[in-house]
Design an enzyme around this catalytic site. Structure first.
Site, PDB file in Angstrom:
ATOM      1  N   LYS A  35      -0.578   2.674   8.470  1.00  0.00           N
ATOM      2  CA  LYS A  35      -1.503   1.563   8.219  1.00  0.00           C
ATOM      3  C   LYS A  35      -2.583   1.499   9.288  1.00  0.00           C
ATOM      4  CE  LYS A  35       1.725  -1.533   8.253  1.00  0.00           C
ATOM      5  NZ  LYS A  35       2.858  -0.615   8.397  1.00  0.00           N
ATOM      6  N   THR A  36      -2.141   1.539  10.537  1.00  0.00           N
ATOM      7  CA  THR A  36      -3.113   1.460  11.625  1.00  0.00           C
ATOM      8  C   THR A  36      -4.017   2.686  11.588  1.00  0.00           C
ATOM      9  OG1 THR A  36      -1.519   0.207  12.914  1.00  0.00           O
ATOM     10  CG2 THR A  36      -3.356   1.170  14.117  1.00  0.00           C
ATOM     11  N   ASP A 220      -5.663  -5.610  10.998  1.00  0.00           N
ATOM     12  CA  ASP A 220      -4.338  -4.983  11.136  1.00  0.00           C
ATOM     13  C   ASP A 220      -3.278  -6.090  11.245  1.00  0.00           C
ATOM     14  OD1 ASP A 220      -2.421  -3.035  11.365  1.00  0.00           O
ATOM     15  OD2 ASP A 220      -3.086  -2.272  13.311  1.00  0.00           O
ATOM     16  N   GLU A 221      -2.038  -5.770  10.967  1.00  0.00           N
ATOM     17  CA  GLU A 221      -0.906  -6.706  11.080  1.00  0.00           C
ATOM     18  C   GLU A 221      -1.217  -8.021  10.351  1.00  0.00           C
ATOM     19  OE1 GLU A 221       1.869  -5.756  12.522  1.00  0.00           O
ATOM     20  OE2 GLU A 221       1.383  -4.256  14.034  1.00  0.00           O
ATOM     21  N   GLN A 251       7.586  -6.890   8.244  1.00  0.00           N
ATOM     22  CA  GLN A 251       7.427  -6.974   9.698  1.00  0.00           C
ATOM     23  C   GLN A 251       6.817  -8.297  10.136  1.00  0.00           C
ATOM     24  OE1 GLN A 251       6.380  -3.267  11.918  1.00  0.00           O
ATOM     25  NE2 GLN A 251       5.815  -2.519   9.904  1.00  0.00           N
ATOM     26  N   ARG A 604      10.508   1.571  15.668  1.00  0.00           N
ATOM     27  CA  ARG A 604       9.666   1.995  16.802  1.00  0.00           C
ATOM     28  C   ARG A 604      10.034   3.409  17.229  1.00  0.00           C
ATOM     29  NH1 ARG A 604       5.995  -0.207  15.340  1.00  0.00           N
ATOM     30  NH2 ARG A 604       7.344  -0.767  13.631  1.00  0.00           N
TER      31      ARG A 604
HETATM   32  P1  ATP Z   1       3.545  -0.036  12.029  1.00  0.00           P
HETATM   33  O1  ATP Z   1       3.992  -0.667  10.764  1.00  0.00           O
HETATM   34  O2  ATP Z   1       4.668   0.183  12.971  1.00  0.00           O
HETATM   35  O3  ATP Z   1       2.363  -0.709  12.633  1.00  0.00           O
HETATM   36  P2  ATP Z   1       1.744   1.895  10.875  1.00  0.00           P
HETATM   37  O4  ATP Z   1       1.955   1.817   9.421  1.00  0.00           O
HETATM   38  O5  ATP Z   1       0.571   1.213  11.439  1.00  0.00           O
HETATM   39  O6  ATP Z   1       3.081   1.465  11.639  1.00  0.00           O
HETATM   40  P3  ATP Z   1       0.749   4.190  12.262  1.00  0.00           P
HETATM   41  O7  ATP Z   1       1.035   3.705  13.638  1.00  0.00           O
HETATM   42  O8  ATP Z   1      -0.641   4.164  11.796  1.00  0.00           O
HETATM   43  O9  ATP Z   1       1.710   3.429  11.241  1.00  0.00           O
HETATM   44  O10 ATP Z   1       1.303   5.651  12.081  1.00  0.00           O
HETATM   45  C1  ATP Z   1       2.603   6.006  12.488  1.00  0.00           C
HETATM   46  C2  ATP Z   1       2.603   7.424  13.045  1.00  0.00           C
HETATM   47  O11 ATP Z   1       2.444   8.359  11.997  1.00  0.00           O
HETATM   48  C3  ATP Z   1       1.483   7.660  14.017  1.00  0.00           C
HETATM   49  O12 ATP Z   1       1.947   8.497  15.042  1.00  0.00           O
HETATM   50  C4  ATP Z   1       0.461   8.362  13.155  1.00  0.00           C
HETATM   51  O13 ATP Z   1      -0.390   9.165  13.927  1.00  0.00           O
HETATM   52  C5  ATP Z   1       1.313   9.190  12.234  1.00  0.00           C
HETATM   53  N1  ATP Z   1       0.663   9.464  10.928  1.00  0.00           N
HETATM   54  C6  ATP Z   1       0.266   8.553  10.024  1.00  0.00           C
HETATM   55  N2  ATP Z   1      -0.244   9.173   8.932  1.00  0.00           N
HETATM   56  C7  ATP Z   1      -0.165  10.492   9.147  1.00  0.00           C
HETATM   57  C8  ATP Z   1      -0.540  11.667   8.386  1.00  0.00           C
HETATM   58  N3  ATP Z   1      -1.085  11.587   7.185  1.00  0.00           N
HETATM   59  N4  ATP Z   1      -0.294  12.855   8.947  1.00  0.00           N
HETATM   60  C9  ATP Z   1       0.273  12.952  10.171  1.00  0.00           C
HETATM   61  N5  ATP Z   1       0.638  11.907  10.917  1.00  0.00           N
HETATM   62  C10 ATP Z   1       0.425  10.678  10.431  1.00  0.00           C
HETATM   63 MG    MG Z   2       0.416  -0.359  12.832  1.00  0.00          MG
END
Ligand code: ATP
Ligand code: MG
Length: 724
Positions: A35-36, A220-221, A251, A604
């Site tokens: 997402k981020t 975000d969030e 979350q 995490r």
């Molecule tokens: P959270 O819910 O904990 O905030 P999130 O959904 O925001 O998580 P991110 O932090 O954006 O998730 O991504 C999680 C990890 O996966 C990061 O290390 C990111 O770089 C990696 N990642 C996300 N998408 C891809 C992709 N398509 N290919 C490779 N790595 C990815």
């Molecule tokens: Mg995130």
């Protein structure tokens, strides 16, 4: 820049979100699904491919750290300077807006931001000036009331007392508080948001300007926005803005601070054309960790429901360590950390997570002893916390009346009517007569002060004398216990109904734990146990503090871990009553929020996850026995591997049969099962308790404290111990 690099590292669903048309978009997805990452790439995409000016982008993140991260990611993706971009937290952006439009916002140009301590002081002064009885109108309750209203977007004039005299008084205090802040140009944290909201609401032209300017709003969030934050976004979006929000209903962990996960549904009502994108592939964690998290959160009933999967490796099993007590737990964590560091890993890649702040103390102690640099993220180290320093100041005064800095710290804390003016007179006297504040206080109380001030000062001097006298014969731990209570600190913080007050009380009680487990007599010098404890505390506060650039282990509460990721994660104190927290177990909504927090914790971890719990824990000054957290039992047994103490174990005590811990353990033991604290029977020596174990296999030995025969070391293979 060519289009592909931005999209290259994205999967189809992520790409769909990043390249979505300029219409409201809601990305709803589980932890670690990117997402981020999508948000950051969306920013890059808009600027680089859609030709949107970086100036017309507003991005809101949850913490300053996340904002910095987003800035640097946009910078490295696009190679443009990003300082002037509107990327920040809600508070940070609101502040920026108010600085620009102070006039329209009705603020003086040099308005001051006050933090929550300043705010509290202000409220106390206000109550005093109004001669309001502060035992009935407790300053912290007033503060809580005011902030709660502001978070809902309400001014005092909007509030109705509903015929309730208590509420009427609260409202009128809120009103007085508003007057004082306006007069002084003071802006508290909640005010930043409220004022920024009103600025736009009441100023059509200005709002129109910003609506034109910020077409793209990235958040975000999103699941943790409160009413005023959401209102602010809605205003800005108006009819033409394009909000792009990402979040995860699983979350949402800040309900107790006014966050409303319902905004996810509200958003779809407010922006009927919303495109919803779901991301289901997780890139962060191993399959084992992810499946464990999925299984835990599946126990919640109120969910939007989504399925997270990964192509990643299965990974190692989640290691569960059932510690004998909190020190054993800390030893275990530190042992594993040592191995990790020795293998050449970065310390910063390891995080120790816990549910409540006070838990950090024992862990910190272990890290300091092991000389492993660490940082407490989003908070202070135990001995640096304000309430701990307050309690130590009382203890120091009990030991040494001439300790001026301790004197000044607590002479009017809790408030006892000794004002700044009185203290200044004392200082002058102390300077003129080269004596301590304590002596000065005694001397001036008799002639230089008004009788009211003099009485207050004398009461303080008497209090300290009495505390010293009453505790003269007590053990260290009872001294500390006595001090935190008779000083009035516990009552003082208990009156604070908010999260902070509760945490502070817990920390104070934890100081009693610290005293209980403190072993005096280590010092070369002749010192009383109290003095030895006080120097220990002073050293711990100053020692081991990693400098900003140093590679160090990260300690934090599960709450502050949101959005972050680490290759190695420890979740400590996984016991019912601690996590889930005692006060939430009876309330289904509370329990679900705790489970979401557990989901945040588990997710995490990228590669290695340890879960630890202790059968016996001394926390907040009390010893208690606990069952492993019900959340551990919600993790399918096949993902768990029980870590054994130094000796092979096949059957734990104090673990319910249903827990996965038990199930995995039964399968292992050809060898006899032994754990610390376990009761055993010996043919000759009778009944006893296992104190210690060492060695493996044929060499395994145990130390047993027999009720009648005393302590003995026995070789397991020959001892024929019977488990009880
Ligand atoms: P959270 O819910 O904990 O905030 P999130 O959904 O925001 O998580 P991110 O932090 O954006 O998730 O991504 C999680 C990890 O996966 C990061 O290390 C990111 O770089 C990696 N990642 C996300 N998408 C891809 C992709 N398509 N290919 C490779 N790595 C990815
Ligand atoms: Mg995130």
């Amino acid at each position: 820049m060519d289009v592909t690099p931005i999209l290259d590292s994205l999967n189809d669903a992520q790409r769909q979100a990043v390249t979505a048309p300029a219409e409201p978009t809601l990305v709803i997805a589980g932890a670690g699904s990117g997402k981020t990452r999508v948000l950051v790439h969306r920013a890059a995409w808009l600027i680089d491919v859609e030709g949107v000016s970086p100036q017309s982008l507003l991005a809101v993140t949850f913490t300053n750290k996340a904002a910095a991260e987003m800035r640097s990611r946009v910078e490295s993706l696009l190679n443009i300077p990003v300082n002037h971009l509107w990327i920040g937290t809600f508070h940070g952006l609101a502040h920026r807006l108010l600085r620009r439009h102070w006039r329209e916002a009705g603020l003086p140009q040099n308005f001051q931001i006050i933090d929550s301590d300043d705010q509290l002081r202000l409220i106390k002064r206000l109550l005093k000036n109004l001669e309001v009885d502060d035992s009935r109108w407790v300053p912290r309750e007033v503060q809580y009331f005011i902030n709660e209203q502001k978070d809902e977007g309400l001014r005092s004039k909007h509030l109705d007392d509903d015929g309730d005299p208590h509420r009427r008084q609260m409202i009128s205090l809120y009103k007085e508080y508003e007057i004082i802040c306006d007069r002084g140009g003071l802006v508290d944290f909640a005010e930043l948001l409220l004022r920024a909201h009103e600025l736009w609401r009441d100023n059509a032209e200005l709002l129109a300007h910003y609506q034109r300017r910020f077409k793209h709003l990235l958040v975000d969030e999103f699941q943790d926005t409160n009413a005023i934050q959401y209102g602010w976004l809605r205003l800005l979006a108006g009819k033409t803005g394009v909000p792009f929000v990402v979040g995860d209903d699983d979350q949402s962990i800040y309900r107790w601070r006014g966050a409303r996960v319902e905004h996810i549904h509200q958003f779809q009502r407010d922006f009927p054309k919303t495109t919803v994108v779901k991301l289901e592939q997780n890139y962060r964690s191993t399959a084992t960790i992810l499946n464990a998290a999925n299984a835990v959160i599946a126990n919640n009933s109120s969910r939007m429901g989504k399925n997270l999967w990964t192509e990643g490796a299965e990974g190692e099993a989640i290691r569960v360590y059932s510690a004998y007590n909190e020190r054993d737990e800390a030893d275990f964590v530190i042992g594993r950390l040592r191995d990790w560091i020795d293998q050449g890993n970065l310390r910063a890649d390891a995080a120790i997570l816990y549910r409540s702040n006070a838990q950090s103390r024992v862990l910190e102690e272990g890290l300091i002893n092991a000389r492993i640099p660490y940082r407490v993220y989003g908070g202070l180290r135990f001995f640096e916390r304000a309430e701990i320093k307050d309690a130590l100041a009382y203890l120091r005064l009990m030991s040494n009346r001439d300790d001026d800095s301790s004197f000044e710290r607590v002479v009017n804390k809790p408030t006892r009517g000794i004002g700044a003016r009185t203290i200044e007179i004392m200082r002058q006297y102390a300077r003129a007569n080269s004596c301590s504040m304590w002596r000065a206080a005694g001397a001036i109380a008799s002639d230089e002060l008004s009788s009211r001030a003099a009485n207050a000062v004398l009461a303080f001097l008497n209090l300290i004398e009495r505390m010293a006298r009453d505790t003269a014969e007590l053990d260290l731990q009872d001294k500390v216990d006595h001090a935190i209570h008779s000083s009035g600190l516990i009552d003082f913080f208990k009156k604070d109904k908010g999260e902070k007050g509760e945490t502070r009380v817990e920390n104070l009680l934890e100081l009693v734990s610290a005293a209980k487990s403190f072993e005096p007599g280590m010092s070369e010098e002749e010192m009383s146990p109290l003095d030895e404890f006080l120097s220990h505390a002073a050293l711990e506060a100053g020692e081991g503090q990693a400098s900003a650039w140093e590679d160090c282990v990260q300690l934090m509460t599960m709450h502050s871990a949101k959005g972050l990721e680490f290759p190695l994660v420890f979740m400590c104190g996984m016991e019912d009553g601690l996590f889930p927290h005692q006060r939430s177990v009876a309330d289904p909504n509370g329990l679900e929020e705790e489970r979401r927090l557990c989901y945040v914790g588990i997710t995490r971890a990228k590669e290695t996850l340890y879960i630890t719990h202790a059968e016996q824990r001394r926390l907040h000054g009390m010893d208690s026995f606990a069952q492993p957290s019900r959340f551990i039992a919600e993790i399918p047994a096949e993902h768990i591997e029980e870590v054994r103490p130094r000796v092979q174990v096949s059957r734990p005590l104090h673990t319910p049969r249903s827990s996965p811990v038990t199930r995995t353990m039964v399968t292992t033991g050809a060898e006899m099962g032994i754990r610390l604290g376990q009761r055993v029977r010996h043919g000759k020596f009778g009944d006893g308790v296992i104190l210690n174990c060492e060695g493996q296999g044929a060499h395994a030995r145990v130390e047993v404290n027999f009720e009648n025969a005393g302590t003995k070391w026995l070789v397991l293979n020959y001892a024929n111990l019977e488990l009880m």
